[in-house]
Enzyme design. Structure first.
Site, short mmCIF file in Angstrom:
data_model
loop_
_atom_site.label_atom_id
_atom_site.label_comp_id
_atom_site.label_asym_id
_atom_site.label_seq_id
_atom_site.Cartn_x
_atom_site.Cartn_y
_atom_site.Cartn_z
N PRO A 104 -2.71 -4.73 8.67
CA PRO A 104 -1.42 -5.02 8.98
C PRO A 104 -0.53 -4.23 7.82
O PRO A 104 -0.51 -4.35 6.72
CB PRO A 104 -0.99 -6.37 8.82
CG PRO A 104 -2.08 -7.04 7.88
CD PRO A 104 -3.37 -6.11 7.94
N THR A 105 0.52 -3.51 8.46
CA THR A 105 1.35 -2.69 7.50
C THR A 105 2.88 -2.60 8.16
O THR A 105 3.19 -2.08 9.21
CB THR A 105 0.87 -1.10 7.58
OG1 THR A 105 0.80 -0.52 8.58
CG2 THR A 105 -0.09 -0.96 6.52
N GLY A 106 3.60 -3.43 7.44
CA GLY A 106 5.14 -3.46 7.89
C GLY A 106 5.76 -2.28 7.39
O GLY A 106 5.30 -1.51 6.97
N HIS A 273 -3.38 -6.30 -1.46
CA HIS A 273 -2.31 -5.92 -0.70
C HIS A 273 -2.04 -4.45 -1.20
O HIS A 273 -1.19 -4.12 -0.94
CB HIS A 273 -1.05 -6.73 -1.18
CG HIS A 273 0.04 -7.01 -0.10
ND1 HIS A 273 0.27 -8.13 0.33
CD2 HIS A 273 0.77 -6.01 0.45
CE1 HIS A 273 1.23 -8.00 1.47
NE2 HIS A 273 1.49 -6.98 1.49
N ILE A 307 -10.04 2.12 0.74
CA ILE A 307 -11.00 2.84 1.23
C ILE A 307 -10.49 4.28 1.78
O ILE A 307 -9.39 4.47 2.84
CB ILE A 307 -11.40 1.91 2.53
CG1 ILE A 307 -12.11 0.90 2.07
CG2 ILE A 307 -12.21 3.03 3.68
CD1 ILE A 307 -12.32 -0.34 3.07
N ARG A 308 -11.18 5.26 1.63
CA ARG A 308 -10.82 6.72 1.98
C ARG A 308 -12.06 7.53 2.72
O ARG A 308 -11.72 8.41 3.13
CB ARG A 308 -10.07 7.48 0.79
CG ARG A 308 -8.82 6.98 0.25
CD ARG A 308 -7.88 6.57 1.25
NE ARG A 308 -6.58 6.05 0.64
CZ ARG A 308 -6.30 4.77 0.85
NH1 ARG A 308 -6.98 3.88 1.31
NH2 ARG A 308 -5.20 4.34 0.14
N GLY A 327 -5.37 0.27 5.36
CA GLY A 327 -3.88 0.25 5.73
C GLY A 327 -3.26 1.50 5.71
O GLY A 327 -2.80 2.05 6.63
N ARG A 328 -3.24 2.15 4.44
CA ARG A 328 -2.48 3.70 4.33
C ARG A 328 -3.00 4.77 5.09
O ARG A 328 -2.42 5.69 5.75
CB ARG A 328 -2.48 4.26 2.92
CG ARG A 328 -1.61 3.36 2.19
CD ARG A 328 -1.52 3.89 0.77
NE ARG A 328 -0.61 2.88 -0.23
CZ ARG A 328 -1.13 1.71 -0.81
NH1 ARG A 328 -2.40 1.40 -0.49
NH2 ARG A 328 -0.48 0.97 -1.66
C1 LIG Z 1 3.36 0.49 3.93
C2 LIG Z 1 2.62 -0.85 3.79
C3 LIG Z 1 2.72 -1.87 4.32
C4 LIG Z 1 2.33 -3.02 4.26
N1 LIG Z 1 2.65 -4.09 4.87
C5 LIG Z 1 1.71 -5.37 4.81
C6 LIG Z 1 2.09 -6.44 5.53
O1 LIG Z 1 3.20 -6.63 6.08
N2 LIG Z 1 1.30 -7.77 5.50
C7 LIG Z 1 0.26 -7.52 4.88
O2 LIG Z 1 -0.55 -8.68 4.75
N3 LIG Z 1 -0.17 -6.52 4.27
C8 LIG Z 1 0.59 -5.40 4.13
N4 LIG Z 1 0.09 -4.25 3.60
C9 LIG Z 1 -1.22 -4.31 2.95
C10 LIG Z 1 -2.30 -3.81 3.97
O3 LIG Z 1 -2.44 -4.88 4.90
C11 LIG Z 1 -3.60 -3.51 3.37
O4 LIG Z 1 -4.09 -4.88 2.38
C12 LIG Z 1 -3.62 -2.41 2.11
O5 LIG Z 1 -2.92 -1.53 2.59
C13 LIG Z 1 -5.21 -1.92 2.15
O6 LIG Z 1 -5.04 -0.98 0.95
P1 LIG Z 1 -5.15 0.61 1.51
O7 LIG Z 1 -3.81 0.96 1.84
O8 LIG Z 1 -5.50 1.17 0.26
O9 LIG Z 1 -5.95 0.76 2.62
C14 LIG Z 1 0.81 -3.27 3.57
C15 LIG Z 1 0.52 -1.93 2.86
C16 LIG Z 1 1.28 -0.61 3.26
C17 LIG Z 1 0.75 0.57 2.71
#
Ligand SMILES: Cc1cc2nc3c(=O)[nH]c(=O)nc-3n(C[C@H](O)[C@H](O)[C@H](O)COP(=O)(O)O)c2cc1C
Length: 377
Positions: A104-106, A273, A307-308, A327-328
């Site tokens: 999930p990414t907001g 996160h 993770i990339r 996520g990213r």
């Molecule tokens: C732009 C952005 C927004 C995010 N928003 C949320 C969110 O709304 N809820 C949540 O549980 N995690 C959120 N996350 C965290 C991601 O769910 C996830 O845990 C994290 O991005 C994993 O790491 P990675 O980006 O290196 O893959 C967000 C991450 C990013 C980059």
């Protein structure tokens, strides 16, 4: 003529990829997730890029996530028939073709208007499970067989929690993913320096020539509560109102994993996160083995963070993760090329994972174990 082989995904999918067709040459375009990020950085407004890429404060947690993959090494096996490789996994009653899920990414609207729907379409096309951060809003038309989970950060009262759980179930989501590491909005220096205003997550970044009143430049996020009263009782509130599994996202301590099992959670996501909440926190791959031990096989443990590469995923699975979330990476794909970019990133990670499995002498996820990895002394 394209040749099919054991890793048929590589050839068949390459032929189908709209991104590669658009490039006009199967060899052009970014060759890994890092290169997608480079393109995204060039295309996005600095405010948006920093919001997505950034971590909290000195970004030690962000770095710890990446560094952890560097100090766990794979120890491959050989002389195994790896003609057929099965990456499917069973999660909460659904069989998924891949253990790679979209986290999930907001704030996706900062990348493209309608971004959640676009990512959902890419998920559908690639048969990837999508965890949506947009509450219980349905993203695609009824009848679309999208695997999707719904993320929430918790509601302050039992009634609101119950209503969220019911709406989630009614909307067709298959699980509730509760973010448990978010009691306060965190202190992100990049956002503070950029005068990032969280209203931009829905309104978008300022357009050229557009005047906006600047927000308070001094750590505007400091002490803004999100869910400071979220406690273990919340699981009872939600479980009483829906039959959906409740997965806790943001567990790092084995003690919390044991409590999650005892309090009836259906699953755990080991996560910090993406380095966006507390700084100076353990990298998720390093945290994973103790959490897996504490869960003792009673509920599935998933993980995310940094993770990339497919080989990163293989390390996480060998250490006991049932599946991983990214996520990213999908956001970099989205920023670079829209829906085909998201599809391409997901395909690339799946292909790299399959290849890593084959090169490590592994034919399925079910038989992976810790003998496949060693932590550097
Ligand atoms: C732009 C952005 C927004 C995010 N928003 C949320 C969110 O709304 N809820 C949540 O549980 N995690 C959120 N996350 C965290 C991601 O769910 C996830 O845990 C994290 O991005 C994993 O790491 P990675 O980006 O290196 O893959 C967000 C991450 C990013 C980059």
């Amino acid at each position: 003529m394209l040749r099919r082989h054991a890793l048929g995904l590589l050839t068949a999918h390459a032929a189908a990829s709209p991104l590669l067709r658009a490039a006009g040459d199967g060899l052009l375009g970014p060759v890994n997730v890092h290169e997608f990020e480079d393109i995204a950085r060039r295309k996005l407004h600095k405010l948006a890029y920093d919001f997505i890429a950034g971590g909290v404060e000195d970004e030690r947690t962000l770095q710890a996530n990446r560094e952890a993959y560097g100090h766990w090494d794979l120890v491959p096996r050989v002389m195994v028939d790896v003609t057929n490789i099965d990456t499917s996994v069973e999660l909460f009653g659904s069989r998924l073709p891949s253990p790679i899920l979209i986290a999930p990414t907001g704030g996706k609207e900062l990348v493209l208007p309608g971004a959640d729907e676009i990512v959902a379409k890419a998920a559908l096309k690639t048969n990837t499970l999508f965890c949506s951060a947009t509450g219980a809003k349905k993203l695609l038309d009824d009848g679309e067989p999208l695997h999707w989970w719904i993320n929430g950060i918790g509601q302050p009262s039992r009634e609101q929690a119950a209503s969220f759980a019911r709406r989630t179930e009614d909307s067709g989501g298959k699980a509730i993913v509760l973010t448990v590491d978010n009691p306060y909005q965190s202190n992100r220096d990049r956002n503070n320096r950029n005068r990032f205003d969280y209203g931009m997550m829905s309104r978008g970044v300022p357009q050229p020539g557009e005047e906006r009143k600047p927000v308070n430049p001094a750590t505007p996020a400091m002490w803004k509560p999100h869910t400071p009263n979220l406690t273990w009782d919340y699981i009872d509130w939600v479980r009483g109102s829906s039959k959906l599994p409740v997965i806790l996202k943001g567990i790092l301590a084995p003690e919390d994993a044991a409590l999650a099992v005892a309090r009836g959670a259906s699953g755990i996501v080991v996560s910090n996160h993406g380095g966006r909440q507390l700084d100076g926190v353990i990298g998720t791959l390093d945290a994973l083995p103790d959490v897996v031990d504490a869960a003792a096989g009673k509920i599935p443990v998933l993980m995310d963070g940094g993770i990339r590469r497919g080989s990163d995923i293989l390390k996480a699975l060998a250490l006991g993760a049932k599946a991983v979330l990214v996520g990213r990476p999908p956001l970099w794909g989205l920023a670079a090329f829209g829906q085909p970019g998201v599809e391409r990133v997901l395909w690339m990670l799946s292909a790299e994972l399959k290849l890593s499995l084959g090169l490590a002498g592994q034919t399925s996820l079910a038989t992976l174990n810790r003998r496949l990895v060693r932590k550097r002394a």
